[in-house]
Each structure stands twice: as structure tokens, then as C-alpha cells.
Design a protein around this motif. Structure first.
Motif, mmCIF file in Angstrom:
data_model
loop_
_atom_site.group_PDB
_atom_site.id
_atom_site.type_symbol
_atom_site.label_atom_id
_atom_site.label_comp_id
_atom_site.label_asym_id
_atom_site.label_seq_id
_atom_site.Cartn_x
_atom_site.Cartn_y
_atom_site.Cartn_z
ATOM 1 N N MET A 193 0.849 -1.224 0.000
ATOM 2 C CA MET A 193 0.000 0.000 0.000
ATOM 3 C C MET A 193 0.869 1.254 0.000
ATOM 4 O O MET A 193 1.962 1.264 0.536
ATOM 5 C CB MET A 193 -0.920 -0.013 1.222
ATOM 6 C CG MET A 193 -1.884 1.177 1.241
ATOM 7 S SD MET A 193 -3.029 1.140 2.614
ATOM 8 C CE MET A 193 -4.046 -0.266 2.198
ATOM 9 N N ASN A 194 0.344 2.258 -0.626
ATOM 10 C CA ASN A 194 1.037 3.538 -0.737
ATOM 11 C C ASN A 194 1.570 4.024 0.617
ATOM 12 O O ASN A 194 0.821 4.299 1.537
ATOM 13 C CB ASN A 194 0.067 4.572 -1.305
ATOM 14 C CG ASN A 194 0.767 5.844 -1.718
ATOM 15 O OD1 ASN A 194 1.671 6.316 -1.038
ATOM 16 N ND2 ASN A 194 0.372 6.401 -2.828
ATOM 17 N N GLN A 225 3.037 6.798 1.391
ATOM 18 C CA GLN A 225 2.820 8.205 1.697
ATOM 19 C C GLN A 225 1.448 8.475 2.313
ATOM 20 O O GLN A 225 1.285 9.368 3.128
ATOM 21 C CB GLN A 225 3.009 9.067 0.444
ATOM 22 C CG GLN A 225 4.433 9.049 -0.074
ATOM 23 C CD GLN A 225 5.447 9.514 0.939
ATOM 24 O OE1 GLN A 225 5.197 10.447 1.679
ATOM 25 N NE2 GLN A 225 6.583 8.843 1.002
ATOM 26 N N PHE A 226 0.464 7.698 1.910
ATOM 27 C CA PHE A 226 -0.868 7.886 2.475
ATOM 28 C C PHE A 226 -0.839 7.746 3.989
ATOM 29 O O PHE A 226 -1.623 8.369 4.697
ATOM 30 C CB PHE A 226 -1.851 6.849 1.909
ATOM 31 C CG PHE A 226 -2.259 7.106 0.488
ATOM 32 C CD1 PHE A 226 -1.918 8.291 -0.148
ATOM 33 C CD2 PHE A 226 -3.002 6.176 -0.213
ATOM 34 C CE1 PHE A 226 -2.296 8.528 -1.465
ATOM 35 C CE2 PHE A 226 -3.393 6.410 -1.529
ATOM 36 C CZ PHE A 226 -3.035 7.584 -2.152
ATOM 37 N N GLY A 281 1.473 12.363 -0.514
ATOM 38 C CA GLY A 281 0.999 11.329 -1.415
ATOM 39 C C GLY A 281 -0.343 11.641 -2.044
ATOM 40 O O GLY A 281 -0.665 11.120 -3.099
ATOM 41 N N GLU A 294 -0.542 14.034 -5.370
ATOM 42 C CA GLU A 294 -0.358 13.335 -6.633
ATOM 43 C C GLU A 294 -1.702 12.849 -7.182
ATOM 44 O O GLU A 294 -2.012 13.043 -8.347
ATOM 45 C CB GLU A 294 0.588 12.142 -6.392
ATOM 46 C CG GLU A 294 0.937 11.391 -7.652
ATOM 47 C CD GLU A 294 2.007 10.326 -7.375
ATOM 48 O OE1 GLU A 294 2.917 10.579 -6.554
ATOM 49 O OE2 GLU A 294 1.922 9.246 -7.973
ATOM 50 N N HIS A 328 -2.038 4.797 -13.891
ATOM 51 C CA HIS A 328 -1.532 5.146 -12.565
ATOM 52 C C HIS A 328 -2.624 5.801 -11.726
ATOM 53 O O HIS A 328 -2.756 5.539 -10.536
ATOM 54 C CB HIS A 328 -0.329 6.083 -12.703
ATOM 55 C CG HIS A 328 0.351 6.391 -11.422
ATOM 56 N ND1 HIS A 328 0.941 5.439 -10.631
ATOM 57 C CD2 HIS A 328 0.513 7.567 -10.753
ATOM 58 C CE1 HIS A 328 1.447 6.001 -9.552
ATOM 59 N NE2 HIS A 328 1.194 7.297 -9.592
ATOM 60 N N GLN A 352 -5.003 3.249 -10.373
ATOM 61 C CA GLN A 352 -4.366 2.507 -9.294
ATOM 62 C C GLN A 352 -4.334 3.323 -8.006
ATOM 63 O O GLN A 352 -4.682 2.834 -6.925
ATOM 64 C CB GLN A 352 -2.943 2.182 -9.750
ATOM 65 C CG GLN A 352 -2.261 1.105 -8.948
ATOM 66 C CD GLN A 352 -0.817 0.961 -9.397
ATOM 67 O OE1 GLN A 352 -0.531 0.897 -10.600
ATOM 68 N NE2 GLN A 352 0.094 0.940 -8.445
ATOM 69 N N GLN A 353 -3.952 4.567 -8.140
ATOM 70 C CA GLN A 353 -3.875 5.466 -6.981
ATOM 71 C C GLN A 353 -5.254 5.654 -6.346
ATOM 72 O O GLN A 353 -5.400 5.691 -5.130
ATOM 73 C CB GLN A 353 -3.352 6.833 -7.404
ATOM 74 C CG GLN A 353 -1.894 6.869 -7.716
ATOM 75 C CD GLN A 353 -1.054 7.013 -6.457
ATOM 76 O OE1 GLN A 353 -0.384 6.084 -6.054
ATOM 77 N NE2 GLN A 353 -1.117 8.166 -5.819
ATOM 78 N N GLU A 356 -6.198 2.658 -4.392
ATOM 79 C CA GLU A 356 -5.457 2.620 -3.134
ATOM 80 C C GLU A 356 -6.016 3.615 -2.127
ATOM 81 O O GLU A 356 -6.110 3.323 -0.942
ATOM 82 C CB GLU A 356 -3.968 2.926 -3.376
ATOM 83 C CG GLU A 356 -3.223 1.731 -3.916
ATOM 84 C CD GLU A 356 -1.740 2.036 -4.145
ATOM 85 O OE1 GLU A 356 -1.211 2.973 -3.519
ATOM 86 O OE2 GLU A 356 -1.128 1.325 -4.954
ATOM 87 N N TRP A 357 -6.380 4.769 -2.614
ATOM 88 C CA TRP A 357 -6.945 5.781 -1.713
ATOM 89 C C TRP A 357 -8.252 5.276 -1.107
ATOM 90 O O TRP A 357 -8.494 5.411 0.086
ATOM 91 C CB TRP A 357 -7.176 7.103 -2.431
ATOM 92 C CG TRP A 357 -8.118 8.011 -1.705
ATOM 93 C CD1 TRP A 357 -9.377 8.338 -2.068
ATOM 94 C CD2 TRP A 357 -7.881 8.682 -0.457
ATOM 95 N NE1 TRP A 357 -9.949 9.162 -1.142
ATOM 96 C CE2 TRP A 357 -9.053 9.395 -0.130
ATOM 97 C CE3 TRP A 357 -6.803 8.745 0.414
ATOM 98 C CZ2 TRP A 357 -9.178 10.173 1.018
ATOM 99 C CZ3 TRP A 357 -6.924 9.510 1.570
ATOM 100 C CH2 TRP A 357 -8.087 10.209 1.867
#
Lengths: 107, 107
Positions: A1-2, A4-5, B8, B11, B81, B84-85, B88-89
Motif C-alpha cells: 500500500m502507498n 505516503q498515504f 501522497g 499526486e 496510474h 491505481q492510486q 489505493e486511496w
DNA sequence: ATATGGTACTGTTCATTACAAGGTACCTAT
DNA sequence: ATAGGTACCTTGTAATGAACAGTACCATAT
């Protein structure tokens, strides 16, 4: 998982869980990492930092399954901080979701 | 607002807005900062980084209100991307909210 | 022409924070 | 005694947004 989050959120997670009941470090790692992947190396420095900021008090307690556990207990100051952090998280995630919708829908 | 929360996320915000239409840097700053407090010094390095990663292509266009504007356009790679982001969020914010509820309600 | 203010972009430096990796030590069961 | 799981701690590193400072362009007013 990211990665930075997670910045700043770990603190909120710890505060939230300790608001319910006192926990020891390893327990916090397990409970948080069941939802969000984290390592214990992230938690202990955080706990030290927040203890130093007077958000927690600590005490040791024996355990039958291993060495003594260091429990962390929220102070009044910690509770205030929790409420503030929680508020900020709600506002923040709301703002992000609004931006996402704006990106999808209207001008 | 909590500085760390933003890590993060900027972005994702940029990607989301560019998915709707091409924007120039200053425009992105204004649109994002209407919801989340950010400075232009945070955006430009980010744009450079993501351009270098081939998420954007750029082109200049004249403007009547000042110097020519550099527009950023999402590439296919950038769109992937973004999705995907975004995913994840959503997972991340869901996990955090679950932890918050766990802290308040049950064991 | 020149000064001013708004627009657009580019660095450089700094602080924060999660992570990886390693270490210590305790307890129970074999 | 040895192994394995539990619990805690430390150090060094990488990533990234903020703050700050700076360049430069253009239109309008003086």
C-alpha cells in the motif's frame, strides 16, 4: 500500500485504539496491521514521541505469554489531541473525495 | 490542516483533475487549494516528477493574461496510474475509517 | 519608459515520518 | 539447553511536501 498515504495517519490510529482501552505496543501493531500494513519499527518510535508529548502515560504489566508488556494509556491531553486529529482527518478525506468527484463530474 | 496527511495525496489530486481536462500548473494550484491548503512550491516539483515518469505530456499555449501556460496532459500510463492510486486511496480511507469505528465501538 | 501587480514557473533547503534491518530479552515447551 | 514465539527498542535511510527565494513574462497605469 502507498507509503505516503500513511503519513500522519498512524498517529490517529494509535490514538483511536487507545481511546477505547489501554494497549501494549505489540498489540497496537497487530490491530492496526490487520487493516493497514505497517511494521513494528514504525510504531515504537511513534509511541515514544507521543509519550514525550504527554499524550500517554505508560505502565508495565506481567504476561503469561512472554515478557512484561508496556501499556499505554491516553491522558486528557491525548484525548484532546485525538479529537483534533479526528476532525482533521474527516475534513481532509472529505476534501479529497470532493476533488475526486469534481475531477470526474463537473467543470 | 495536518501537513502529513497531504503526503501522497497531492499526486492523486493532480491526476484526477487532469483526467477531466488538461490544466496548467497555476490552475491546478488554485483548484486544489480551494479544498486543501497547498502552496505552488509543492505542485511544480510534483509535476516535474510525474512528467519524468511519463504520466504527462506537456505543451505551451499563449495566454492573454500573462506568460504562455504550460499545459499538462495525462498519458495512457498516467491514466493507469490514476486508477491505481484512486483504488489505493479508497481502500486506505476505508481501512482508516474501519479502525476508527473499531476504536469507538467493539472490542 | 518605467513601475506595479498579477501570472507562471523553477529551484534549494528543511522537517517529518514510515520502513528495513538488526538487536535484546523474556517465557514456555521440548 | 534449545527453539520458537512474544515484546520491545534503536539506527540509518528514503520519500516527499512545505517554506522560501528567485526568475521572468505581460498588461496597465503613471
Amino acid at each position: 500500500m502507498n507509503v505516503q498515504f500513511k503519513k500522519g495517519i498512524l498517529e490517529l490510529c494509535v490514538l483511536v485504539l487507545l481511546d477505547k482501552k489501554d494497549c501494549y505496543g505489540y498489540e497496537l501493531v497487530q490491530r492496526i496491521s490487520s487493516k493497514i500494513e505497517i511494521s513494528d519499527g514504525s510504531i515504537y518510535p511513534l509511541l515514544r514521541r507521543l509519550t514525550k508529548a504527554d499524550y500517554f502515560t505508560t505502565y508495565f504489566q506481567e504476561s503469561k505469554e512472554g515478557p512484561a508488556r508496556k501499556y499505554y494509556a491516553l491522558t486528557e491531553k491525548g484525548k484532546k489531541h485525538l479529537h483534533q486529529q479526528m476532525q482533521e482527518w474527516k475534513e481532509f478525506s472529505k476534501a479529497v473525495n470532493e476533488l475526486i468527484e469534481e475531477g470526474i463530474d463537473d467543470e
